[in-house]
Design an enzyme around this catalytic site. Structure first.
Site, PDB file in Angstrom:
ATOM      1  N   LEU A   1      -8.459   4.187   1.947  1.00 48.79           N
ATOM      2  CA  LEU A   1      -8.745   5.369   2.752  1.00 48.79           C
ATOM      3  C   LEU A   1      -8.368   6.648   2.011  1.00 48.79           C
ATOM      4  O   LEU A   1      -7.203   6.824   1.611  1.00 48.79           O
ATOM      5  CB  LEU A   1      -7.987   5.275   4.082  1.00 48.79           C
ATOM      6  CG  LEU A   1      -8.193   6.439   5.052  1.00 48.79           C
ATOM      7  CD1 LEU A   1      -9.645   6.502   5.504  1.00 48.79           C
ATOM      8  CD2 LEU A   1      -7.256   6.275   6.247  1.00 48.79           C
ATOM      9  N   ASP A   2      -9.343   7.528   1.839  1.00 51.92           N
ATOM     10  CA  ASP A   2      -9.154   8.845   1.218  1.00 51.92           C
ATOM     11  C   ASP A   2      -8.593   8.760  -0.203  1.00 51.92           C
ATOM     12  O   ASP A   2      -7.993   9.713  -0.700  1.00 51.92           O
ATOM     13  CB  ASP A   2      -8.242   9.732   2.082  1.00 51.92           C
ATOM     14  CG  ASP A   2      -8.903  10.126   3.395  1.00 51.92           C
ATOM     15  OD1 ASP A   2     -10.135  10.287   3.399  1.00 51.92           O
ATOM     16  OD2 ASP A   2      -8.198  10.253   4.406  1.00 51.92           O
ATOM     17  N   GLU A   3      -8.786   7.624  -0.874  1.00 51.64           N
ATOM     18  CA  GLU A   3      -8.265   7.464  -2.232  1.00 51.64           C
ATOM     19  C   GLU A   3      -9.358   7.104  -3.241  1.00 51.64           C
ATOM     20  O   GLU A   3      -9.050   6.655  -4.344  1.00 51.64           O
ATOM     21  CB  GLU A   3      -7.163   6.398  -2.249  1.00 51.64           C
ATOM     22  CG  GLU A   3      -5.925   6.795  -1.452  1.00 51.64           C
ATOM     23  CD  GLU A   3      -4.810   5.768  -1.542  1.00 51.64           C
ATOM     24  OE1 GLU A   3      -4.869   4.911  -2.448  1.00 51.64           O
ATOM     25  OE2 GLU A   3      -3.890   5.827  -0.717  1.00 51.64           O
TER      26      GLU A   3
END
Length: 277
Positions: free
Chosen positions: A221-223
């Protein structure tokens, strides 16, 4: 004259540029622009060329493979508008910015549809004569909802999917179906300030820089690999609402710049980062 974008990623070796240029010359193709980069740590070579002429794709790709190291990744795309689907929820700022850029012919894209899980943005989208589809997540499972979203996306067979503040976490199955195709934007306060109002939390902590990150969507997530980032400075005189407005402005700029890079085939995924040429 037709133009194509040639992208090559491979192990570095002597004579790569010479061998690639020789193949292009033999196929009577001109190199209009060219950029290359070698990662000194991994010894990987990246090259993006805008070429023009009559391209026989099968022949050109075969001849390039013959002169490149084994396992080289080659893509050859005609320089033309890409089909795109946008996903949204309720926030209008990045979506509205993209739609304005689109109707102003600033984007090398065909926005085929906007899909949202709420009705809030329908009137905005329909002002631009773009199809809007609301697929509610109410009273159905996440898997069922994503299946309906995927079915609608696949009707348009887009080359890119942009999450224009689509506020739902995507499952690993969904992400796997569109690997390397999904662009997302988020504010820079993660993971320090989470929850419904990160700007109020940041204001209470006296944050002095607000930023945004545009990245590929992966299972982390979001990486995912970062494509574009930017920041704006704020100070003690800003209310949390002022900070939120500043954050929304930088989100618009970051998302549109990242989107433009993808539309022009300038991004290479290199492990968990990107190379921009």
């Amino acid at each position: 004259m037709e133009q194509y974008i040639l992208k090559i990623a491979t192990n570095d070796a002597k004579g790569l540029i010479y061998n690639i240029s020789k193949v292009l010359f033999a196929n009577n193709l001109n190199i209009d622009t060219n950029a290359e980069y070698v990662d000194e740590e991994t010894k990987e070579f990246f090259m993006r060329s805008l070429i023009s002429g009559k391209v026989m794709q099968n022949i050109l790709l075969k001849e390039l493979k013959e002169v490149l190291p084994e396992g080289a990744k080659i893509s050859l795309n005609k320089k033309e508008k890409k089909d795109v689907v946008l996903l949204a929820t309720k926030e209008s700022h990045v979506l509205g910015d993209l739609l304005i850029r689109y109707v102003s012919n600033e984007l090398n894209a065909n926005i085929k549809a906007v899909i949202a899980n709420h009705e809030d943005l329908r009137s905005l989208v329909e002002k631009f004569d773009i199809p809007f589809f609301c697929i509610s997540a109410n009273n159905i499972s996440k898997d069922e909802h994503e299946k309906l979203i995927s079915q609608k996306i696949d009707e348009f067979n887009p080359e890119l999917i942009v999450l224009a503040k689509y506020m739902r976490i995507l499952s690993s199955n969904f992400v796997a179906n569109y690997t390397g195709k999904v662009l997302n934007i988020h504010h820079s306060f993660l993971p320090a300030f989470i929850g419904a109002n990160p700007y109020k939390q940041a204001h209470e902590r006296g944050v002095k820089i607000i930023g945004a990150t545009a990245h590929y969507v992966t299972n982390d997530l979001d990486e995912g690999p970062i494509i574009y980032q930017d920041v704006v400075r704020v100070d003690h005189s800003y209310s949390w609402e002022d900070m939120r407005n500043a954050g929304r402005n930088v989100e618009k700029v970051v998302l549109s710049n990242a989107f433009e890079l993808l539309l022009n085939d300038r991004v290479f995924i290199h492990r968990n980062k990107t190379v921009i040429l």
